[in-house]
Write a protein that holds these residues in place. Sequence first.
Motif, PDB file in Angstrom:
ATOM      1  N   VAL A 187      -1.927   7.350  -3.309  1.00  0.00           N
ATOM      2  CA  VAL A 187      -3.122   6.867  -3.422  1.00  0.00           C
ATOM      3  C   VAL A 187      -3.481   8.674  -3.321  1.00  0.00           C
ATOM      4  O   VAL A 187      -4.783   9.024  -3.772  1.00  0.00           O
ATOM      5  CB  VAL A 187      -3.583   6.338  -1.891  1.00  0.00           C
ATOM      6  CG1 VAL A 187      -4.970   6.897  -1.372  1.00  0.00           C
ATOM      7  CG2 VAL A 187      -3.338   4.820  -1.664  1.00  0.00           C
ATOM      8  N   ILE A 229      -8.981   4.153   1.166  1.00  0.00           N
ATOM      9  CA  ILE A 229      -8.103   3.308   2.003  1.00  0.00           C
ATOM     10  C   ILE A 229      -9.774   2.449   2.560  1.00  0.00           C
ATOM     11  O   ILE A 229      -8.568   1.555   3.077  1.00  0.00           O
ATOM     12  CB  ILE A 229      -7.589   3.933   2.876  1.00  0.00           C
ATOM     13  CG1 ILE A 229      -6.051   4.886   2.346  1.00  0.00           C
ATOM     14  CG2 ILE A 229      -6.867   3.724   4.425  1.00  0.00           C
ATOM     15  CD1 ILE A 229      -4.638   5.109   1.855  1.00  0.00           C
ATOM     16  N   LEU A 253       0.762  -1.472  -0.282  1.00  0.00           N
ATOM     17  CA  LEU A 253      -0.063   0.193   0.275  1.00  0.00           C
ATOM     18  C   LEU A 253       1.109   1.447  -0.036  1.00  0.00           C
ATOM     19  O   LEU A 253       1.147   1.593   0.714  1.00  0.00           O
ATOM     20  CB  LEU A 253      -0.686  -0.220   1.178  1.00  0.00           C
ATOM     21  CG  LEU A 253      -1.855   1.357   1.638  1.00  0.00           C
ATOM     22  CD1 LEU A 253      -3.162   1.573   0.124  1.00  0.00           C
ATOM     23  CD2 LEU A 253      -2.452   1.498   2.715  1.00  0.00           C
ATOM     24  N   HIS A 292      -6.182  -0.172   8.858  1.00  0.00           N
ATOM     25  CA  HIS A 292      -5.725  -1.544   9.062  1.00  0.00           C
ATOM     26  C   HIS A 292      -4.870  -2.381   9.598  1.00  0.00           C
ATOM     27  O   HIS A 292      -4.168  -3.464   9.504  1.00  0.00           O
ATOM     28  CB  HIS A 292      -5.294  -1.291   7.580  1.00  0.00           C
ATOM     29  CG  HIS A 292      -6.284  -1.447   6.112  1.00  0.00           C
ATOM     30  ND1 HIS A 292      -7.348  -1.636   6.105  1.00  0.00           N
ATOM     31  CD2 HIS A 292      -6.705  -0.320   5.150  1.00  0.00           C
ATOM     32  CE1 HIS A 292      -7.897  -1.018   4.929  1.00  0.00           C
ATOM     33  NE2 HIS A 292      -7.333   0.169   4.721  1.00  0.00           N
ATOM     34  N   TYR A 325      -9.349   9.174   1.406  1.00  0.00           N
ATOM     35  CA  TYR A 325      -9.942   8.148   2.604  1.00  0.00           C
ATOM     36  C   TYR A 325     -10.332   7.434   2.564  1.00  0.00           C
ATOM     37  O   TYR A 325     -10.387   5.987   3.200  1.00  0.00           O
ATOM     38  CB  TYR A 325     -10.144   9.595   3.800  1.00  0.00           C
ATOM     39  CG  TYR A 325      -9.210   9.909   4.544  1.00  0.00           C
ATOM     40  CD1 TYR A 325      -8.263   9.632   5.525  1.00  0.00           C
ATOM     41  CD2 TYR A 325      -8.662  11.189   4.181  1.00  0.00           C
ATOM     42  CE1 TYR A 325      -7.403  10.980   5.976  1.00  0.00           C
ATOM     43  CE2 TYR A 325      -7.915  11.929   4.469  1.00  0.00           C
ATOM     44  CZ  TYR A 325      -7.542  11.766   5.310  1.00  0.00           C
ATOM     45  OH  TYR A 325      -6.255  12.396   6.088  1.00  0.00           O
ATOM     46  N   ALA A 370      -4.465   5.607   7.398  1.00  0.00           N
ATOM     47  CA  ALA A 370      -4.470   4.095   7.478  1.00  0.00           C
ATOM     48  C   ALA A 370      -3.925   2.435   8.326  1.00  0.00           C
ATOM     49  O   ALA A 370      -4.925   1.394   8.410  1.00  0.00           O
ATOM     50  CB  ALA A 370      -3.325   3.584   5.758  1.00  0.00           C
ATOM     51  N   VAL A 427       0.784   4.954   0.656  1.00  0.00           N
ATOM     52  CA  VAL A 427      -0.190   6.138   0.029  1.00  0.00           C
ATOM     53  C   VAL A 427      -0.059   6.920  -0.229  1.00  0.00           C
ATOM     54  O   VAL A 427      -1.221   7.717  -0.220  1.00  0.00           O
ATOM     55  CB  VAL A 427      -0.097   6.506   2.249  1.00  0.00           C
ATOM     56  CG1 VAL A 427      -0.738   5.601   2.758  1.00  0.00           C
ATOM     57  CG2 VAL A 427       1.103   6.590   2.927  1.00  0.00           C
TER      58      VAL A 427
END
Length: 269
Positions: A173, A188, A168, A235, A185, A231, A170
């Motif tokens: 993203v 995520i 991932l 997660h 958001y 995140a 970020v």
Amino acid sequence: MRSNSVGLGLRNELLDAALAGDIDADFLEIAPENWIPFKGSRLEKLAQIAGKYQLTCHGLSLSIGSQDSLSQSFLKDVKRFLNDFDIEIYSEHLSYCSHNGQLYDLLPIPFTVDAVAYVAERIKQAQDRLGQALILENVSYYASPSPELTELEFINQVLEAGDCKLLLDVNNVFVNSVNHSYDPYEFIDGLPSERIVYGHIAGHHEEYEDLYIDTHGASVKDEVFQLLDYAYGRHGVYPTLLERDFNFPSLEELNQELNRIKAIQARHE
């Protein structure tokens, strides 16, 4: 690797600091393509570094989305390299970089149902050859030709169909959310926690108000650190690596960024 591990991408400019053990990181990430062709003193240095830091691999040329056949010889070389240096993690990009030869760029795979099936089959082939799960990174992209799926839908369907893992990023993203007008958001939120193995964070360049470029050549923006924090909350904490490819600041500044990641991780433990 511990969930609260912090890493740094190993570049030539950082070799001396890595050999001295001066980087405030738990692991260092290398591109296998930058090491496999070499023998002798260069690999001896890498072995010394591997004695100080855990190593992970993040590839550049597997080209999982390409129409070119997967290179069996390359996968064989990667597997041997991973074994030689006791490297457990091999990740790549959910993109392609070849078409009748290398294109030297990471290009987006069309977000289509057919592409999901095609890429998933190639993932399975690569995993069979490597004997381990492939970890794929969500990439930054600047055009999406004739999409049938959203970026999030495409990623999730590839992960499920290919039964692989996620790296991932970020920053990607965040950059994509600006360039393609979505909520980072919510993006995520929509990712599968159980498939996230580790993550990347990096700096980017704000070319225009609605065009950000993923460069790895600047400090990480506060907004990206905030998204990383979110995140972790969504997660759980996962190993996270700082990418810096050029415009290197002092080692002190790099270590400060690494320690900022550690501080964010600590808030979620």
